[in-house]
Design a protein around this motif. Structure first.
Motif, mmCIF file in Angstrom:
data_model
loop_
_atom_site.group_PDB
_atom_site.id
_atom_site.type_symbol
_atom_site.label_atom_id
_atom_site.label_comp_id
_atom_site.label_asym_id
_atom_site.label_seq_id
_atom_site.Cartn_x
_atom_site.Cartn_y
_atom_site.Cartn_z
ATOM 1 N N LYS A 1 0.828 -1.206 0.000
ATOM 2 C CA LYS A 1 0.000 0.000 0.000
ATOM 3 C C LYS A 1 0.862 1.255 0.000
ATOM 4 C CE LYS A 1 -3.972 -2.121 2.318
ATOM 5 N NZ LYS A 1 -4.862 -2.086 3.499
ATOM 6 N N GLN B 1 2.043 4.217 -3.605
ATOM 7 C CA GLN B 1 1.852 5.661 -3.630
ATOM 8 C C GLN B 1 2.961 6.383 -4.383
ATOM 9 O OE1 GLN B 1 0.645 7.280 0.256
ATOM 10 N NE2 GLN B 1 0.210 5.185 0.914
ATOM 11 N N ASP C 1 5.411 7.918 -3.608
ATOM 12 C CA ASP C 1 5.938 9.161 -3.044
ATOM 13 C C ASP C 1 7.321 8.925 -2.454
ATOM 14 O OD1 ASP C 1 2.663 10.074 -1.778
ATOM 15 O OD2 ASP C 1 3.617 10.534 -3.694
ATOM 16 N N TYR D 1 8.074 7.119 0.801
ATOM 17 C CA TYR D 1 7.753 5.706 0.872
ATOM 18 C C TYR D 1 8.650 4.863 -0.025
ATOM 19 C CZ TYR D 1 3.537 7.530 3.094
ATOM 20 O OH TYR D 1 2.675 8.176 3.926
#
Length: 328
Positions: A136, A140, A142, A145
């Motif tokens: 999860k 993303q 980003d 992460y």
């Protein structure tokens, strides 16, 4: 039966145990037997923060797990050096303002300094649930992460293979795909099969090149033969050049014969040049006699010039003796 029972207990203990070397931490322990996601989210929303959340999972036997120790220049100093890769990994999350700020995967032998903040240690973590949680964050894309994908890649659980392959799909961002390709080399026979499929069929040439490069890090015996096959026979010159360059890290007689073949027979000048560079990089000056032979016999003036420059820069006594003979 008794021996098996002890083995099961030992395995369970290793998954539940707190980090071996943990200092400056306010530690509490929680069970994730009811599911990792709810146990994790409860800690993310807890107070006070910042805080760390961690657990261990069985890992692939990879050398990518290490220890980073803070120093004056940031996160650069090395910690434990594993002569053999560890079979477990610590997965760590830094939480600030009820959100995950950073994710890390470290060797279970690392010394951790928690900076006197709360440290929540989870037991009874199912590896497949860890993969689902990390996926999860990884989805993303980003920057905070980025560590999620690395942490996911060290999981030994088959669920990690399936998840990584989803991130390799052609509709994923190229930068993400290139990172995932590199990690497939540590995933055994399955990872090798994935790399073979990418090299043969992927529409993105950069991904195919990265897959060839990943072969050089694979511990599967087939990987070397596949690299040699690509270096000699692939229709794409860029893939041949990538394979030839990476073969310089594996100095066997089959490799040296392949480099010689590329220098003498490949129709692409860039492939020839990569082969000369690979020959120069062979350890212990093993490529020097072959470079001398290249100077003597190759028909390409560009390749001959590169080989001469390589010999001169090597300062090897055999190269110096060769130049003295030429001058005479």
């Amino acid at each position: 039966e008794m021996k098996r029972a002890w083995w099961v207990l030992a395995a369970a203990a290793s998954l539940a145990a707190q980090p071996k070397l943990l200092v400056n931490a306010k530690v509490d322990t929680h069970s994730a037997a009811g599911g990792l996601e709810p146990a994790f989210q409860a800690l993310v929303t807890a107070q006070p923060q910042p805080a760390w959340i961690g657990y261990t999972v069985p890992s692939t036997r990879t050398y990518n797990l290490s220890c980073d120790l803070g120093n004056n220049n940031g996160w650069g100093a090395s910690g434990v050096v594993h002569l053999e890769p560890p079979d477990h990994a610590m997965i760590l999350f830094r939480v600030v303002d009820n959100a995950v700020e950073r994710i890390r995967a470290l060797s279970p032998d690392c010394q951790l300094d928690a900076g006197d903040v709360p440290f929540h240690w989870l037991t009874d973590v199912q590896p497949s649930q860890s993969v689902a949680l990390l996926a999860k964050f990884a989805a993303q894309h980003d920057a905070p992460y980025n560590g999620a994908m690395n942490a996911l890649s060290v999981h030994a659980d088959p669920a990690a293979d399936q998840t990584l392959e989803r991130f390799l799909a052609p509709d994923q961002p190229q930068a993400l795909r290139l990172r995932v390709v590199s990690w497939m080399s540590g995933r055994g026979k399955h990872g090798l099969d994935v790399l073979k499929g990418l090299i043969a069929n992927d529409p993105d040439l950069r991904v195919r090149e990265r897959a060839v490069n990943a072969l050089s890090s694979s511990r599967e015996p087939e990987a070397m033969d596949l690299m040699i096959e690509i270096a000699r026979n692939d229709k794409n010159a860029k893939l041949r050049a990538q394979a030839v360059g990476d073969l310089g890290r594996k100095p066997t007689q089959k490799v040296i014969a392949t480099l010689n073949h590329a220098i003498e027979s490949d129709p692409d000048l860039d492939v020839q040049r990569r082969a000369v560079s690979a020959m120069q990089s062979l350890p212990d000056g093993e490529g020097i006699p072959y470079l001398i032979q290249v100077v003597k016999t190759t028909k390409s003036p560009e390749v001959r010039k590169q080989a001469m420059n390589s010999l001169r820069n090597s300062r090897d006594p055999r190269a110096l003796a060769f130049f003295e003979d030429v001058l005479k």
